[in-house]
Design an enzyme around this catalytic site. Structure first.
Site, PDB file in Angstrom:
ATOM      1  N   LYS A  22     -48.353  46.540 -11.487  1.00 40.19           N
ATOM      2  CA  LYS A  22     -48.124  45.577 -10.391  1.00 40.19           C
ATOM      3  C   LYS A  22     -46.630  45.391 -10.137  1.00 40.19           C
ATOM      4  CE  LYS A  22     -48.126  40.983 -11.339  1.00 40.19           C
ATOM      5  NZ  LYS A  22     -46.954  40.219 -10.900  1.00 40.19           N
ATOM      6  N   ASN A  23     -45.876  45.162 -11.218  1.00 37.38           N
ATOM      7  CA  ASN A  23     -44.473  44.804 -11.029  1.00 37.38           C
ATOM      8  C   ASN A  23     -43.596  45.980 -10.632  1.00 37.38           C
ATOM      9  OD1 ASN A  23     -45.135  42.203 -11.472  1.00 37.38           O
ATOM     10  ND2 ASN A  23     -44.347  42.083 -13.576  1.00 37.38           N
ATOM     11  N   CYS A 116     -46.678  32.551  -9.740  1.00 39.77           N
ATOM     12  CA  CYS A 116     -47.218  31.767 -10.855  1.00 39.77           C
ATOM     13  C   CYS A 116     -46.252  30.645 -11.218  1.00 39.77           C
ATOM     14  CB  CYS A 116     -47.437  32.671 -12.061  1.00 39.77           C
ATOM     15  SG  CYS A 116     -48.910  33.669 -11.924  1.00 39.77           S
ATOM     16  N   ARG A 121     -38.157  28.591 -10.564  1.00 36.49           N
ATOM     17  CA  ARG A 121     -37.824  30.008 -10.396  1.00 36.49           C
ATOM     18  C   ARG A 121     -36.890  30.148  -9.195  1.00 36.49           C
ATOM     19  NH1 ARG A 121     -43.268  33.508 -11.169  1.00 36.49           N
ATOM     20  NH2 ARG A 121     -41.785  35.222 -11.418  1.00 36.49           N
ATOM     21  N   ASP A 306     -44.057  38.681 -20.324  1.00 35.39           N
ATOM     22  CA  ASP A 306     -45.388  38.851 -19.727  1.00 35.39           C
ATOM     23  C   ASP A 306     -46.450  39.190 -20.778  1.00 35.39           C
ATOM     24  OD1 ASP A 306     -44.202  38.356 -17.320  1.00 35.39           O
ATOM     25  OD2 ASP A 306     -44.138  40.447 -16.672  1.00 35.39           O
TER      26      ASP A 306
END
Ligand code: EPU
Length: 417
Positions: A22-23, A116, A121, A306
């Site tokens: 995904k990242n 999330c 952030r 993660d």
């Protein structure tokens, strides 16, 4: 609302394949904006975040087609520079579209990104770097209006922290800027290298990626290419945690061992045997898991934040006391209360969690609080006695392609209702 229902304590066996990261896929999709013509990304995971990125591309005027594991993006009709608030709020990585859109069109309007809830952030490093490269950025009522006037130019940028997203945004903006950009204290995550390799395949001139100083020599324009997204190292860590907590032997396919060098020793300390051969990993769990030395999450090549939650789930059943220090995000222990509902003995305060291993976890009704925290509940559910019901699984779908199918294929009893 969908839930995952797991009947735990089943031994897993067989082979399980790790899907695309995904990242990596998300910044690569943003990078497509810079490439004229058509780009094809293979091994592109089927995740809700990826669909959100495709919707952003469509809003900009790109034509996107998904065929099985591949996605093609044609940017010939790209003309818009607004990213709708609704899509910005869906995921954090929508912010990397900023550097790419500025590089291609010279203007961009978007709001602050969602994602999330892991504590504050901010995007101050992204903004400051783009301003250094000549962008004029104004903020009004939560909307950022960005304009590069006569164009972006290279700059020497020193990051105060090796931020993954800021490094990606700078690389994207610099790829077609005038002159050379140098990023000091750049993030070294494998996903950064994947982005740089992809851009180089499109005609960019980037070197030093994977190290802490990255050089980007701006080129006039980029062209499309075919590229394969790297495997997801956090999905691999999740599968390893599931194998460990269920006392199973599993083989993981489509892996890159160099991406998980900081994770393997943790499982070895727990007593598991890990044997990577080429792009496969043979994993054999300990009969009884042991606690491990203090885990400190760090930027790559350190232990990834993660993977913190899924590994903690496995440690909750390991004999002895383990300690986890979360150094990247200020509030990434949302899963702790949920794991405790399943009988785990974990105390979290500030950035430290103390895990006293218990003999048994028991199934419970729990709620995913974020993507990786949700995956940790799946791991715990697989290792718990009885039935675990996980709600709010939309978070899990952001980063795991049909997690229930993946685990069912190796013998888990897990279904989506
Ligand atoms: N930070 C700032 N200012 C900035 C940028 C970051 O203060 O301008 C701080 C953040 O608040 C955080 C730290 O720096 O405390 C690290 O943030 P970073 O920018 O490195 O993270 P990110 O780009 O927002 C990516 C991943 C995250 C992963 C982190 C760290 C994507 C889409 N997201 O986020 O992945 O945890 O890097 O490795 O690539 C996940 O997949 O579950 C996930 C959260």
């Amino acid at each position: 609302m969908q839930r995952l229902v797991i009947e735990g304590e089943k031994k897993l066996s067989g082979e399980i394949s790790v899907h695309g990261a995904k990242n990596s896929a998300l910044p690569l999709l943003a990078a497509c904006v810079l490439a004229k013509g058509e780009t094809v990304l293979h091994n592109c995971p089927k995740l809700s975040d990826v669909y959100a990125a495709l919707r952003i591309l469509a809003c900009l005027g790109c034509k996107c087609i998904r065929e099985e594991g591949s996605v093609s993006v044609n940017t010939d009709s790209l003309t818009h520079f607004n990213v709708p608030d609704e899509l910005m709020s869906q995921m954090r990585s929508s912010i990397v579209f900023l550097g790419a859109i500025l590089g291609r069109i010279g203007r961009c309007r978007l709001s602050f990104p969602g994602g999330c809830e892991l504590g504050p952030r901010p995007i101050d490093m992204h903004i400051a770097a783009l301003e250094q490269m000549g962008a004029k950025i104004t903020e009004e009522h939560g909307t950022l209006d960005c304009d590069v006037g006569k164009g972006l130019h290279g700059a020497k940028i020193v990051l105060s922290f090796p931020s993954v997203g800021a490094t990606e945004n700078i690389i994207l903006a610099a790829a077609t800027a005038k002159g050379t950009t140098v990023i000091h204290n750049a993030a070294r995550e494998p996903e950064i290298s994947d982005l740089a390799r992809f851009l180089n395949a499109c005609g960019a001139k980037i070197s030093g990626f994977g190290e802490d100083t990255v050089y980007i020599e701006g080129v006039k324009e980029l062209h499309g290419c075919e590229y394969e997204v790297m495997p997801d190292r956090i999905v691999l860590a999740t599968y390893m945690s599931a194998a460990a907590i269920t006392g199973s032997e599993l083989t993981f396919k489509n892996i890159r061992v160099q991406d998980v060098e900081a994770i393997i020793p943790v499982f070895e300390q727990m007593g598991c045997a890990v044997c990577p051969i080429e792009n496969k990993m043979f994993f054999s769990a300990a009969k009884s898991l042991r606690a491990c030395k203090t885990i400190r999450t760090m930027p790559f090549p350190g232990f990834p934040t993660d993977a913190q939650a899924v590994v903690m789930a496995a440690l909750s059943k390991a004999r002895g006391t383990s300690i986890v220090v979360e150094n990247i995000f200020s509030s990434r222990f949302g899963h702790v209360d949920e794991l405790c509902k399943m009988g785990a003995d974990i105390k979290a305060e500030g950035k430290i969690a103390v895990i006293n291993g218990v003999k048994r976890l028991s199934g419970a009704k729990v709620r995913a609080t974020d993507l990786r925290g949700g995956a940790a509940l799946v791991v715990a559910g697989l290792g718990a006695q009885g039935i675990t019901e996980i709600s709010d699984i939309k978070y899990i779908d952001r980063g795991y392609e049909c997690i229930e199918q993946a685990f069912s294929s190796v013998g888990a009893v897990i279904r989506r209702v």
